[in-house]
Design an enzyme around this catalytic site. Structure first.
Site, PDB file in Angstrom:
ATOM      1  N   ASP A 175     -11.587   2.722   3.895  1.00 55.71           N
ATOM      2  CA  ASP A 175     -12.020   1.321   3.779  1.00 55.71           C
ATOM      3  C   ASP A 175     -13.526   1.215   3.540  1.00 55.71           C
ATOM      4  O   ASP A 175     -14.015   0.152   3.151  1.00 55.71           O
ATOM      5  CB  ASP A 175     -11.717   0.573   5.089  1.00 55.71           C
ATOM      6  CG  ASP A 175     -10.403  -0.180   5.049  1.00 55.71           C
ATOM      7  OD1 ASP A 175     -10.064  -0.703   3.976  1.00 55.71           O
ATOM      8  OD2 ASP A 175      -9.748  -0.258   6.103  1.00 55.71           O
ATOM      9  N   GLN A 215      -5.152  -1.422   9.558  1.00 64.65           N
ATOM     10  CA  GLN A 215      -5.045  -2.751   8.951  1.00 64.65           C
ATOM     11  C   GLN A 215      -5.672  -3.801   9.875  1.00 64.65           C
ATOM     12  O   GLN A 215      -5.401  -3.828  11.077  1.00 64.65           O
ATOM     13  CB  GLN A 215      -3.562  -3.054   8.682  1.00 64.65           C
ATOM     14  CG  GLN A 215      -3.299  -4.376   7.987  1.00 64.65           C
ATOM     15  CD  GLN A 215      -3.798  -4.410   6.540  1.00 64.65           C
ATOM     16  OE1 GLN A 215      -3.901  -3.368   5.884  1.00 64.65           O
ATOM     17  NE2 GLN A 215      -4.099  -5.589   6.053  1.00 64.65           N
ATOM     18  N   LYS A 248       0.842  -1.205   0.000  1.00 64.07           N
ATOM     19  CA  LYS A 248       0.000   0.000   0.000  1.00 64.07           C
ATOM     20  C   LYS A 248       0.875   1.251   0.000  1.00 64.07           C
ATOM     21  O   LYS A 248       0.618   2.200  -0.744  1.00 64.07           O
ATOM     22  CB  LYS A 248      -0.908   0.015   1.237  1.00 64.07           C
ATOM     23  CG  LYS A 248      -2.053  -0.976   1.144  1.00 64.07           C
ATOM     24  CD  LYS A 248      -2.810  -1.116   2.460  1.00 64.07           C
ATOM     25  CE  LYS A 248      -3.833  -2.246   2.334  1.00 64.07           C
ATOM     26  NZ  LYS A 248      -4.518  -2.554   3.591  1.00 64.07           N
TER      27      LYS A 248
HETATM   28  N1  GUN Z   1      -7.044  -6.699   5.953  1.00 61.92           N
HETATM   29  C1  GUN Z   1      -7.305  -7.429   4.839  1.00 61.92           C
HETATM   30  N2  GUN Z   1      -7.997  -6.709   3.937  1.00 61.92           N
HETATM   31  C2  GUN Z   1      -8.196  -5.488   4.490  1.00 61.92           C
HETATM   32  C3  GUN Z   1      -8.837  -4.307   4.034  1.00 61.92           C
HETATM   33  O1  GUN Z   1      -9.401  -4.226   2.941  1.00 61.92           O
HETATM   34  N3  GUN Z   1      -8.801  -3.253   4.889  1.00 61.92           N
HETATM   35  C4  GUN Z   1      -8.212  -3.313   6.108  1.00 61.92           C
HETATM   36  N4  GUN Z   1      -8.244  -2.231   6.877  1.00 61.92           N
HETATM   37  N5  GUN Z   1      -7.602  -4.396   6.558  1.00 61.92           N
HETATM   38  C5  GUN Z   1      -7.579  -5.474   5.750  1.00 61.92           C
END
Ligand code: GUN
Length: 281
Positions: free
Chosen positions: A119, A96, A52
């Site tokens: 998100d 996350q 990311k």
């Molecule tokens: N962990 C796995 N996929 C995601 C996601 O799309 N967002 C977040 N915040 N954590 C994750």
């Protein structure tokens, strides 16, 4: 069969976003900022977060990762989120998941101000999406949606079957397909005859976390099949779709890896830029 190249579509999207960030920088003299909070040292989360950050930098966003040990108190995270909520240089906040058990995930999600919730997990964004109003949309289903639209721009009246009912994927995916006037069936691990349901579908999105569940003879000729699964097995990484079998029937199919994954990250960047733009008005 069309192999839906998520890597390539994501690279094109990132290129567009890079251009957009450059234009925003000229117009506002600042760039969107994304902050990711990472708790603990779980390997998959570390890899996701590194990707990311790399992608965010590539398109010219301001990007920051804040790391805490898995013993961190919930209060510390909530206070950091409050600080970021009030920081004008931050457009998007992502915590996350998963989080350690002693931290209340929902409380964390609800502390992020909805306008910075990249998100799309905050109940306000969930509600706005289901009501058809403007909202942040969870990155994985948004990425799936963009790939489906590449293959079939007009989805009106199509039969879509979503396998999986999670808040992360299945439910928001359903909302996006409904908005496009699909007839959507949500199925899951307890659905009685999943094969029969899938055989009706023009579009299948498999997001249930069961390795190679969707078989070749579950898929109508000319169906578009999107595989959200990432399952570690003895035979390596596989999706929720039996790739070799399904590729013989489907019109279009995403590979694992190289399908949904790269699109998820590109959509996070898109969401960050969209949050920035909404905040400028
Ligand atoms: N962990 C796995 N996929 C995601 C996601 O799309 N967002 C977040 N915040 N954590 C994750």
């Amino acid at each position: 069969m069309i192999l839906i190249d998520g890597k390539k579509i994501a690279a094109e999207l990132r290129e567009e976003l890079k251009q957009e960030v450059s234009e925003l920088k000229t117009k506002y003299n600042k760039v969107p900022g994304l902050t990711v909070i990472l708790v603990g040292d779980m390997a998959p989360s570390q890899i996701y977060v590194r990707n990311k950050e790399k992608s965010a930098n590539e398109v010219g966003l301001k990007s920051e990762v804040i790391k805490y040990p898995d013993t961190v108190e919930e209060k510390t995270i909530l206070e950091k989120i409050e600080e970021l909520n009030n920081d004008e240089s931050i457009s998007g906040i992502l915590v996350q998941l998963p989080l350690p058990k002693h931290i209340d995930k929902q409380k964390v999600i609800e502390t992020i101000i909805p306008s910075k919730d990249v998100d799309g997990f905050h109940p306000m964004n969930v509600g706005n999406l289901s009501s058809g109003y403007e909202s942040s949309v969870p990155c994985t289903p948004l990425g799936c949606y963009l790939m489906i639209k590449k293959i079939e721009p007009n989805l009106s009246g199509k039969k879509a079957v979503v396998v999986g009912r999670s808040n992360l994927n299945g439910k928001p995916m359903t909302q996006l397909l409904l908005k496009e006037n699909c007839t959507v069936t949500i199925t899951h691990s307890r659905t009685k005859d999943l094969k029969a349901e899938c055989l009706e579908a023009d579009i299948i999105v498999a997001a249930v976390g069961i390795p190679e569940l969707v078989k070749g003879d579950w898929v109508k000729k000319d169906a578009i099949v999107i595989d959200v699964g990432i399952n570690k097995t003895e035979n390596g990484l596989v999706g929720d779709v039996a790739f070799d079998e399904v590729s013989k029937n489907a019109k279009a199919l995403t590979p694992v890896p190289g399908g949904v994954g790269p699109m998820t990250i590109a959509c996070l960047l898109k969401n960050t830029i969209d949050c920035f733009k909404r905040a400028q008005i």
